[in-house]
Design an enzyme around this catalytic site. Structure first.
Site, PDB file in Angstrom:
ATOM      1  CD  GLU A  31      -2.556   1.634   0.110  1.00 42.11           C
ATOM      2  OE1 GLU A  31      -3.460   0.872  -0.245  1.00 42.11           O
ATOM      3  OE2 GLU A  31      -2.242   2.662  -0.518  1.00 42.11           O
ATOM      4  CG  PHE A  35      -3.593   0.170   5.802  1.00 39.69           C
ATOM      5  CD1 PHE A  35      -2.281  -0.002   5.376  1.00 39.69           C
ATOM      6  CD2 PHE A  35      -4.349  -0.949   6.102  1.00 39.69           C
ATOM      7  CE1 PHE A  35      -1.737  -1.275   5.265  1.00 39.69           C
ATOM      8  CE2 PHE A  35      -3.814  -2.219   5.992  1.00 39.69           C
ATOM      9  CZ  PHE A  35      -2.509  -2.383   5.572  1.00 39.69           C
ATOM     10  N   GLY A  36      -6.714   1.398   3.749  1.00 38.78           N
ATOM     11  CA  GLY A  36      -8.175   1.451   3.632  1.00 38.78           C
ATOM     12  C   GLY A  36      -8.637   2.003   2.306  1.00 38.78           C
ATOM     13  N   GLY A  37      -7.725   2.601   1.519  1.00 37.54           N
ATOM     14  CA  GLY A  37      -8.056   2.996   0.158  1.00 37.54           C
ATOM     15  C   GLY A  37      -8.893   4.249   0.047  1.00 37.54           C
ATOM     16  CB  THR A  38     -10.437   5.667  -3.025  1.00 38.37           C
ATOM     17  OG1 THR A  38      -9.215   5.499  -3.743  1.00 38.37           O
ATOM     18  CG2 THR A  38     -11.120   6.953  -3.467  1.00 38.37           C
ATOM     19  CB  CYS A  39     -14.359   3.744  -0.132  1.00 36.78           C
ATOM     20  SG  CYS A  39     -16.001   3.851   0.573  1.00 36.78           S
ATOM     21  CG  HIS A 470     -51.176   5.741   3.545  1.00 34.99           C
ATOM     22  ND1 HIS A 470     -50.988   6.430   2.369  1.00 34.99           N
ATOM     23  CD2 HIS A 470     -52.062   6.465   4.271  1.00 34.99           C
ATOM     24  CE1 HIS A 470     -51.727   7.517   2.379  1.00 34.99           C
ATOM     25  NE2 HIS A 470     -52.388   7.570   3.526  1.00 34.99           N
TER      26      HIS A 470
HETATM   27  C1  LIG Z   1     -14.765  11.611  -3.878  1.00 35.76           C
HETATM   28  C2  LIG Z   1     -15.268  10.197  -4.104  1.00 35.76           C
HETATM   29  C3  LIG Z   1     -16.486   9.828  -3.595  1.00 35.76           C
HETATM   30  C4  LIG Z   1     -16.957   8.533  -3.816  1.00 35.76           C
HETATM   31  N1  LIG Z   1     -18.187   8.190  -3.296  1.00 35.76           N
HETATM   32  C5  LIG Z   1     -18.657   6.950  -3.514  1.00 35.76           C
HETATM   33  C6  LIG Z   1     -19.917   6.564  -2.978  1.00 35.76           C
HETATM   34  O1  LIG Z   1     -20.598   7.341  -2.315  1.00 35.76           O
HETATM   35  N2  LIG Z   1     -20.347   5.310  -3.213  1.00 35.76           N
HETATM   36  C7  LIG Z   1     -19.620   4.430  -3.961  1.00 35.76           C
HETATM   37  O2  LIG Z   1     -20.069   3.298  -4.165  1.00 35.76           O
HETATM   38  N3  LIG Z   1     -18.406   4.757  -4.472  1.00 35.76           N
HETATM   39  C8  LIG Z   1     -17.921   5.994  -4.270  1.00 35.76           C
HETATM   40  N4  LIG Z   1     -16.685   6.329  -4.764  1.00 35.76           N
HETATM   41  C9  LIG Z   1     -15.926   5.326  -5.524  1.00 35.76           C
HETATM   42  C10 LIG Z   1     -15.180   4.369  -4.557  1.00 35.76           C
HETATM   43  O3  LIG Z   1     -14.413   5.130  -3.653  1.00 35.76           O
HETATM   44  C11 LIG Z   1     -14.284   3.425  -5.352  1.00 35.76           C
HETATM   45  O4  LIG Z   1     -15.041   2.766  -6.338  1.00 35.76           O
HETATM   46  C12 LIG Z   1     -13.659   2.377  -4.431  1.00 35.76           C
HETATM   47  O5  LIG Z   1     -13.012   2.973  -3.347  1.00 35.76           O
HETATM   48  C13 LIG Z   1     -12.683   1.504  -5.222  1.00 35.76           C
HETATM   49  O6  LIG Z   1     -12.096   0.578  -4.345  1.00 35.76           O
HETATM   50  P1  LIG Z   1     -10.774  -0.233  -4.771  1.00 35.76           P
HETATM   51  O7  LIG Z   1     -10.505  -1.175  -3.675  1.00 35.76           O
HETATM   52  O8  LIG Z   1     -10.926  -0.739  -6.152  1.00 35.76           O
HETATM   53  O9  LIG Z   1      -9.644   0.886  -4.856  1.00 35.76           O
HETATM   54  P2  LIG Z   1      -9.057   1.869  -3.750  1.00 35.76           P
HETATM   55  O10 LIG Z   1      -9.929   1.972  -2.569  1.00 35.76           O
HETATM   56  O11 LIG Z   1      -8.702   3.117  -4.475  1.00 35.76           O
HETATM   57  O12 LIG Z   1      -7.729   1.132  -3.251  1.00 35.76           O
HETATM   58  C14 LIG Z   1      -6.613   1.014  -4.066  1.00 35.76           C
HETATM   59  C15 LIG Z   1      -5.380   1.192  -3.210  1.00 35.76           C
HETATM   60  O13 LIG Z   1      -4.255   0.742  -3.956  1.00 35.76           O
HETATM   61  C16 LIG Z   1      -3.148   1.585  -3.653  1.00 35.76           C
HETATM   62  N5  LIG Z   1      -2.240   1.469  -4.801  1.00 35.76           N
HETATM   63  C17 LIG Z   1      -2.491   1.802  -6.089  1.00 35.76           C
HETATM   64  N6  LIG Z   1      -1.456   1.495  -6.876  1.00 35.76           N
HETATM   65  C18 LIG Z   1      -0.505   0.957  -6.067  1.00 35.76           C
HETATM   66  C19 LIG Z   1       0.793   0.445  -6.292  1.00 35.76           C
HETATM   67  N7  LIG Z   1       1.308   0.383  -7.530  1.00 35.76           N
HETATM   68  N8  LIG Z   1       1.492  -0.003  -5.234  1.00 35.76           N
HETATM   69  C20 LIG Z   1       0.970   0.018  -3.973  1.00 35.76           C
HETATM   70  N9  LIG Z   1      -0.270   0.491  -3.712  1.00 35.76           N
HETATM   71  C21 LIG Z   1      -0.993   0.938  -4.744  1.00 35.76           C
HETATM   72  C22 LIG Z   1      -3.773   2.959  -3.491  1.00 35.76           C
HETATM   73  O14 LIG Z   1      -2.954   3.788  -2.688  1.00 35.76           O
HETATM   74  C23 LIG Z   1      -5.102   2.633  -2.832  1.00 35.76           C
HETATM   75  O15 LIG Z   1      -5.037   2.759  -1.424  1.00 35.76           O
HETATM   76  C24 LIG Z   1     -16.182   7.611  -4.548  1.00 35.76           C
HETATM   77  C25 LIG Z   1     -14.925   7.982  -5.052  1.00 35.76           C
HETATM   78  C26 LIG Z   1     -14.469   9.263  -4.826  1.00 35.76           C
HETATM   79  C27 LIG Z   1     -13.117   9.646  -5.361  1.00 35.76           C
END
Ligand SMILES: Cc1cc2nc3c(=O)[nH]c(=O)nc-3n(C[C@H](O)[C@H](O)[C@H](O)COP(=O)(O)OP(=O)(O)OC[C@H]3O[C@@H](n4cnc5c(N)ncnc54)[C@H](O)[C@@H]3O)c2cc1C
Ligand SMILES: NC(=O)c1ccc[n+]([C@@H]2O[C@H](COP(=O)([O-])OP(=O)(O)OC[C@H]3O[C@@H](n4cnc5c(N)ncnc54)[C@H](O)[C@@H]3O)[C@@H](O)[C@H]2O)c1
Length: 487
Positions: A31, A35-39, A470
C-alpha cells in the site's frame, strides 16, 4: 528476493480478502498511500460526512416552503473536518497497525510496487518480491486535464490552490470560493457540499447537462434543479489558469462548442480549483506490460468473469484483480462484491494446489446485474439498471412508469415540486429493466427496485404483492410501478 504465498496490491476492498483462512500462509500487502483505500480516506465516507451537514445547512437556509422561518449561519469547518477525519484516521491507523504489528504471517510493504514479471514485483525502495498468487486491487486515480498555466505537480501539492477530491476535504479553512470543473458524480456532490456550507461555488461543465450517462429524464431534471440551486456555467472549459500573488487563481474560460450560444464567463478569481474530471485505473504505475498482462483501452486490467487477470486473453495462473483497477463500475459496493468473488476463487485456487489449478467449475463468477448507484447531491439521485434509451436500443418492448414526489402524500408534506421516480420495464416479460429517481432519500427508497431487478420479480407483483406503508415516501415508488402499462 522475498517469496510469498499471496500478495495483495492495494488496501481498499483488497484488504478485506485476508482473513483467518490465510493464517498459515505467508501474505504480503502493498500500500503506497493510506490504509483502507479511496472510499474510507478520500471517497464515499468523508464526502457523505460533508454532504449530510451541507444538506442540513441548505434546509436551514430556506424552510419557507413548509412555513418555517429558519436561517443558516456558518460552518465551523475545522471542527467539522476534524470530526470527520478523527474517525477516519483512527480506522486507517488501526487497520495499518493490525496488519503490520498484530499479524505475524503478514508483511506490509508501505510503498509503491510494480510488476517485473507475471509473479514478480519490485517495490519503490528496490525490494524484490515474488508471490504464487497475486490480487491486484490498486484502484483508480483522478484524471487532471492539461490547462495552460497549470503545473500538474502543483495539483494536490501542499499549499496549492489546485485540488482533486484527494485533498480538498482536508483544507485548513473553508474556502471563500471554489471553481469545480466537471459534471459527474464528484462535481455534483462537491457542488452541493461547498454551496450548502456557504462557499461561493461555480461549476463549469463542457456540455449542457450534468451527470453524463444517466437517463435523459434525470439529466434534464437534475440539471434544471441543480442549476437553480448552484451557479452552473454550461458549454465552457478552463482555457488557462494563473496563480495570483495572494495565492488565489484566475481562471479564463473558452467555449467548448458543444452548447450553441454558450455564454463564456469573464475570467474568474477563486480561492480553490477542484478537478472533478474523471478517474482512471491506476494501472500504468503497475507496469502490467512487464507481466504480459492485458489492459483495456481505458487502462483497466483485463479480467475474465471469474476475475482472473488475462495475458494474451488467457488467465495468468493465480493472479486476480478487483475494483476500480479492472471493473466497469467505479463504485465501492461493486469493489466489495468483487473482493468477495476474488476471495472465493483465491481459496478455491489454493485448495487446488498449483496456482491456476482450480477449474472454472470450482470458481464463482462475478455478478454485475442491476448495479445501483446514488449521487449524494442536491437534489439526490439514484439509479439501477438500464436507462430508457439503453432498454430501447437493446430491443426491449419498453414501457415506462413515472410518479412525482408531489403526487403522493409524503411529497405533499415535504412540499416537493421536483422529485420523481421513473421505472423502465419490458411489457412482455413484465420485468423491471431500470429505475431512475431524483429527490430526497432517493438512495434509500430505490432499494425495493434494486431487489426486484436482482431477483427477477415482475414489476406488477412488486407493486401489488406487498404492503407499502402509508403515507410513507416509498409510495412514490409503488405508484411509479402502478403507472406501468403492462397489460
Ligand atoms: C470523492 C469520491 C467519492 C466517492 N463516493 C462513492 C460513494 O458514495 N459510493 C460508492 O459506491 N463509491 C464511491 N466512490 C468510488 C469508490 O471510492 C471506489 O469505487 C472504491 O473505493 C474503489 O475501491 P478499490 O478497492 O478498487 O480501490 P481503492 O480503494 O482506491 O484502493 C486502491 C489502493 O491501492 C493503492 N495502490 C495503487 N497502486 C498501487 C501500487 N502500484 N502499489 C501500492 N499500492 C498501490 C492505493 O494507494 C489505494 O489505497 C467515490 C470515489 C471518490 C473519489
Ligand atoms: N456517490 C457515488 O457513488 C460516487 C461519488 C463520487 C465518485 N464516484 C465514482 O467516481 C467516479 C469518478 O467521479 P468523477 O465525477 O470524477 O467522474 P465522472 O466520470 O462521473 O465525471 C467526469 C466529468 O468530468 C468531465 N471532464 C472530463 N474531462 C474533462 C476536461 N478535460 N475538462 C472538463 N471536464 C472534463 C466529464 O465530462 C464528466 O462530466 C465516478 O464515475 C463514480 O463511479 C461515485
Amino acid at each position: 528476493m522475498t517469496h510469498f504465498d499471496v500478495l495483495v496490491i492495494g488496501t481498499g476492498s483488497g484488504n478485506s480478502i485476508i482473513n483467518h483462512r490465510f493464517d498459515g500462509l505467508r501474505v504480503a500487502i502493498a500500500e503506497e498511500d493510506r490504509f483502507g483505500g479511496t472510499c474510507l480516506n478520500a471517497g464515499c465516507i468523508p464526502t457523505k460526512m460533508y454532504v449530510y451537514p451541507a444538506t442540513r445547512a441548505e434546509e436551514a437556509a430556506d424552510s419557507s416552503a413548509v412555513n418555517l422561518s429558519t436561517s443558516y449561519g456558518s460552518a465551523d469547518w475545522p471542527a467539522l473536518r476534524d470530526r470527520i477525519f478523527a474517525r477516519i484516521d483512527a480506522i486507517e491507523a488501526d487497520g495499518r497497525a493490525y496488519r503490520t504489528e498484530r499479524q505475524e504471517n503478514v508483511t506490509v510493504f508501505p510503498e509503491h510496487v510494480r510488476f517485473t514479471g507475471p509473479h514478480s514485483l519490485v517495490t519503490a525502495s528496490g525490494r524484490e518480491i515474488t508471490a504464487d498468487r497475486i490480487v491486484i486491487a490498486a484502484g483508480s486515480a483522478p484524471v487532471v486535464p492539461e490547462i495552460p498555466g497549470l503545473d500538474p505537480a502543483r495539483v494536490d501539492a501542499p499549499d496549492s490552490p489546485f485540488h482533486t477530491s484527494r485533498t480538498i476535504m482536508r483544507l485548513d479553512s473553508q474556502p471563500e470560493s471554489v471553481l469545480i470543473l466537471g459534471s459527474g458524480f464528484i462535481s455534483a456532490e462537491f457542488g452541493h457540499i461547498f454551496s450548502g456550507l456557504g462557499t461561493r461555488t461555480v461549476v463549469a461543465i463542457r456540455g449542457d447537462r450534468m451527470l453524463p450517462g444517466a437517463d435523459a429524464a434525470i439529466r434534464d431534471r437534475f440539471t434544471a434543479e441543480f442549476s437553480a440551486r448552484h451557479d452552473v456555467r454550461p458549454g465552457v472549459e478552463a482555457a488557462s489558469v494563473r496563480v495570483l500573488d495572494d495565492g488565489r487563481v484566475e481562471v479564463a474560460f473558452r467555449a467548448t462548442g458543444r452548447v450553441p450560444g454558450a455564454e463564456v464567463p469573464a475570467p474568474l478569481v477563486v480561492e480553490r480549483v477542484l478537478f472533478a474530471t474523471g478517474r482512471a485505473p491506476a494501472s500504468a504505475g503497475l507496469s502490467p506490460q512487464a507481466a504480459g498482462i492485458d489492459t483495456r483501452a481505458d487502462g483497466r486490467i483485463a479480467v475474465d468473469e471469474y476475475l482472473r487477470v488475462l495475458a494474451d486473453g488467457a488467465p495468468v495462473p493465480g493472479v486476480f484483480a478487483l475494483g476500480d483497477i479492472s471493473s466497469p463500475h467505479q463504485l465501492k459496493h461493486v469493489a466489495n462484491h468483487e473482493a468477495r468473488v476474488v476471495k472465493a476463487n483465491l481459496v478455491a485456487d489454493l485448495d487446488a494446489g498449483a496456482p491456476g489449478g482450480a477449474p472454472a467449475s470450482a470458481l464463482t463468477p462475478v455478478n454485475h446485474k442491476g448495479v445501483p448507484a446514488a449521487v449524494f447531491s442536491s437534489p439526490q439521485v439514484a439509479h439501477v439498471g438500464m436507462t430508457e434509451e439503453e432498454a430501447r436500443a437493446a430491443g426491449h418492448d419498453v414501457v415506462v412508469g413515472t410518479r412525482d414526489y408531489g403526487g403522493v402524500a409524503y411529497g405533499w408534506a415535504m412540499e416537493d415540486t421536483t422529485g420523481f421516480v421513473k421505472v423502465v420495464a419490458d411489457r412482455s416479460s413484465r420485468l423491471l429493466l431500470g429505475a431512475h429517481l431524483m429527490g430526497p432519500e432517493a438512495s434509500m427508497i430505490i432499494q425495493p427496485l434494486i431487489q426486484a431487478i436482482a431477483f427477477d420479480q415482475p414489476a406488477d407483483e412488486v407493486a401489488k404483492g406487498q404492503y407499502w406503508i402509508h403515507p410513507a415516501l416509498p409510495e412514490v415508488v409503488e405508484n411509479a410501478l402502478l403507472d406501468l402499462d403492462l397489460r
